[in-house]
Write a protein that holds these residues in place. Structure first.
Motif, mmCIF file in Angstrom:
data_model
loop_
_atom_site.group_PDB
_atom_site.id
_atom_site.type_symbol
_atom_site.label_atom_id
_atom_site.label_comp_id
_atom_site.label_asym_id
_atom_site.label_seq_id
_atom_site.Cartn_x
_atom_site.Cartn_y
_atom_site.Cartn_z
ATOM 1 N N MET A 1 0.494 -1.304 -0.199
ATOM 2 C CA MET A 1 0.082 0.053 0.023
ATOM 3 C C MET A 1 0.579 0.671 -0.360
ATOM 4 S SD MET A 1 -2.567 1.111 2.760
ATOM 5 C CE MET A 1 -3.364 2.548 2.969
ATOM 6 N N LEU A 2 0.458 2.015 -0.690
ATOM 7 C CA LEU A 2 1.052 3.810 -0.801
ATOM 8 C C LEU A 2 1.136 4.478 0.348
ATOM 9 C CD1 LEU A 2 3.108 5.584 -2.973
ATOM 10 C CD2 LEU A 2 0.695 6.600 -3.254
ATOM 11 N N ARG A 3 2.250 4.771 1.451
ATOM 12 C CA ARG A 3 1.897 5.345 2.047
ATOM 13 C C ARG A 3 2.920 7.147 2.162
ATOM 14 N NH1 ARG A 3 5.033 7.345 5.735
ATOM 15 N NH2 ARG A 3 4.102 7.938 7.846
ATOM 16 N N ILE A 4 1.876 7.441 2.476
ATOM 17 C CA ILE A 4 1.766 8.903 1.067
ATOM 18 C C ILE A 4 2.148 10.272 2.656
ATOM 19 C CG2 ILE A 4 1.312 11.870 0.625
ATOM 20 C CD1 ILE A 4 -0.950 10.338 -0.947
ATOM 21 N N THR A 5 4.011 10.597 2.945
ATOM 22 C CA THR A 5 4.599 11.493 4.714
ATOM 23 C C THR A 5 3.926 12.506 4.484
ATOM 24 O OG1 THR A 5 5.772 12.260 2.645
ATOM 25 C CG2 THR A 5 6.820 10.566 3.402
ATOM 26 N N PRO A 6 3.385 12.733 5.640
ATOM 27 C CA PRO A 6 2.949 14.371 5.861
ATOM 28 C C PRO A 6 3.693 15.769 4.891
ATOM 29 C CG PRO A 6 3.906 13.218 7.925
ATOM 30 C CD PRO A 6 4.898 12.312 6.364
ATOM 31 N N PHE A 7 4.860 15.188 5.075
ATOM 32 C CA PHE A 7 5.607 16.467 3.618
ATOM 33 C C PHE A 7 4.699 16.572 2.734
ATOM 34 C CE2 PHE A 7 8.076 18.160 0.595
ATOM 35 C CZ PHE A 7 8.567 19.353 0.604
ATOM 36 N N MET B 1 1.946 15.463 1.727
ATOM 37 C CA MET B 1 0.359 15.504 2.283
ATOM 38 C C MET B 1 -0.057 17.175 1.786
ATOM 39 S SD MET B 1 -2.833 14.786 1.680
ATOM 40 C CE MET B 1 -2.684 12.565 2.125
ATOM 41 N N GLY B 2 1.163 18.013 3.060
ATOM 42 C CA GLY B 2 0.192 19.052 2.761
ATOM 43 C C GLY B 2 1.352 19.607 2.227
ATOM 44 N N HIS B 3 1.922 19.398 1.409
ATOM 45 C CA HIS B 3 2.748 20.075 0.300
ATOM 46 C C HIS B 3 1.361 19.985 -0.736
ATOM 47 C CE1 HIS B 3 6.012 20.370 -2.856
ATOM 48 N NE2 HIS B 3 5.277 22.050 -2.817
ATOM 49 N N LEU B 4 0.754 18.651 -1.392
ATOM 50 C CA LEU B 4 -0.060 18.538 -2.636
ATOM 51 C C LEU B 4 -1.542 19.603 -2.042
ATOM 52 C CD1 LEU B 4 0.229 14.895 -3.719
ATOM 53 C CD2 LEU B 4 1.307 16.852 -4.111
ATOM 54 N N VAL B 5 -1.742 19.400 -0.861
ATOM 55 C CA VAL B 5 -3.547 19.312 -0.255
ATOM 56 C C VAL B 5 -3.094 21.379 -0.655
ATOM 57 C CG1 VAL B 5 -4.636 20.914 2.085
ATOM 58 C CG2 VAL B 5 -3.611 18.048 1.446
ATOM 59 N N ALA B 6 -2.120 21.865 -0.302
ATOM 60 C CA ALA B 6 -1.435 23.499 0.014
ATOM 61 C C ALA B 6 -1.642 24.159 -0.769
ATOM 62 C CB ALA B 6 -0.318 24.133 0.556
ATOM 63 N N PRO C 1 3.172 26.741 -1.198
ATOM 64 C CA PRO C 1 2.666 25.379 -1.470
ATOM 65 C C PRO C 1 4.005 24.698 0.125
ATOM 66 C CG PRO C 1 2.173 25.464 -2.754
ATOM 67 C CD PRO C 1 3.352 26.645 -2.633
ATOM 68 N N PRO C 2 5.328 25.116 -0.829
ATOM 69 C CA PRO C 2 6.084 23.309 0.307
ATOM 70 C C PRO C 2 5.645 24.650 1.913
ATOM 71 C CG PRO C 2 7.095 24.895 -1.563
ATOM 72 C CD PRO C 2 5.577 25.250 -1.960
ATOM 73 N N ILE C 3 5.342 25.319 1.849
ATOM 74 C CA ILE C 3 5.023 25.895 3.467
ATOM 75 C C ILE C 3 3.944 25.134 4.203
ATOM 76 C CG2 ILE C 3 4.770 28.291 4.515
ATOM 77 C CD1 ILE C 3 6.187 29.339 2.569
ATOM 78 N N GLY C 4 3.645 24.385 3.322
ATOM 79 C CA GLY C 4 2.167 23.546 4.209
ATOM 80 C C GLY C 4 2.860 22.832 3.892
ATOM 81 N N GLY C 5 3.701 22.293 3.246
ATOM 82 C CA GLY C 5 4.199 20.481 3.155
ATOM 83 C C GLY C 5 4.950 20.772 4.624
ATOM 84 N N VAL C 6 5.910 21.552 4.944
ATOM 85 C CA VAL C 6 6.963 21.650 6.212
ATOM 86 C C VAL C 6 5.913 22.093 6.959
ATOM 87 C CG1 VAL C 6 8.974 23.096 6.474
ATOM 88 C CG2 VAL C 6 8.569 22.812 4.183
ATOM 89 N N ALA C 7 4.940 22.811 7.002
ATOM 90 C CA ALA C 7 4.263 23.126 8.649
ATOM 91 C C ALA C 7 3.930 21.822 8.682
ATOM 92 C CB ALA C 7 3.385 24.590 8.491
ATOM 93 N N TRP C 8 2.732 20.685 7.456
ATOM 94 C CA TRP C 8 1.626 19.685 7.817
ATOM 95 C C TRP C 8 2.270 18.814 8.268
ATOM 96 C CZ3 TRP C 8 -3.039 19.102 8.998
ATOM 97 C CH2 TRP C 8 -3.036 17.494 8.603
ATOM 98 N N ARG C 9 3.681 18.300 8.188
ATOM 99 C CA ARG C 9 5.015 17.806 9.046
ATOM 100 C C ARG C 9 5.710 17.852 9.960
ATOM 101 N NH1 ARG C 9 11.491 17.067 6.894
ATOM 102 N NH2 ARG C 9 11.343 18.627 7.598
ATOM 103 N N GLY C 10 5.688 18.807 10.454
ATOM 104 C CA GLY C 10 6.362 19.659 11.564
ATOM 105 C C GLY C 10 5.158 19.207 12.892
ATOM 106 N N TRP C 11 3.480 20.018 12.186
ATOM 107 C CA TRP C 11 2.687 19.436 13.219
ATOM 108 C C TRP C 11 2.345 18.328 13.521
ATOM 109 C CZ3 TRP C 11 -2.769 17.501 12.237
ATOM 110 C CH2 TRP C 11 -3.230 18.363 13.511
#
Length: 130
Positions: A1-7, A9-14, A112-122
């Protein structure tokens, strides 16, 4: 199964949120097109980030690689370099619409990269044992 990392996911959603929000100032169709364009750039950028430096790299390095690997940002920088006289203000008018759009697109690519970094940190903060 594909696991999407938090960075990723946050990058794509942002990217989708920023694109839809920016396009909403024009109309609903533009909102969809902007969201899809920024999503496509974020997908390419996320693949590059997984390859090098890896999604567990320091946040500043991950942000820089995500920025520089985004094809929309690279195309925008090329357009700005070609119309440099419009960018610095030596030429004005309707001839400079491409440079103005390139500046706006480059500005949208910064978020968007800020969203990815922020989601990973959260997610890291929430997973930390207490």
């Amino acid at each position: 199964m594909l696991r999407i990392t938090p960075f990723v996911m946050g990058h794509l959603v942002a990217a989708v949120l920023v694109g839809a929000g920016a396009g909403a100032f024009i109309d609903m169709r533009a909102s969809l097109y902007f969201a899809l364009a920024l999503l496509a750039g974020a997908v390419v950028s996320s693949f590059v980030c997984q390859w090098t430096p890896g999604v567990e790299a320091p946040a500043w390095r991950l942000y820089l690689v995500a920025l520089l690997a985004n094809p929309i940002l690279l195309i925008s920088l090329v357009v700005m370099a070609l119309d440099w006289d419009c960018v610095v203000g030596l030429r004005r008018g309707w001839n400079c619409i491409a440079a103005a759009m390139a500046i706006a697109a480059a500005g949208l690519c910064l978020l968007p990269p800020i969203g990815g970094v922020a989601w990973r940190g959260w997610k890291r903060h929430r997973a930390r044992p207490r």
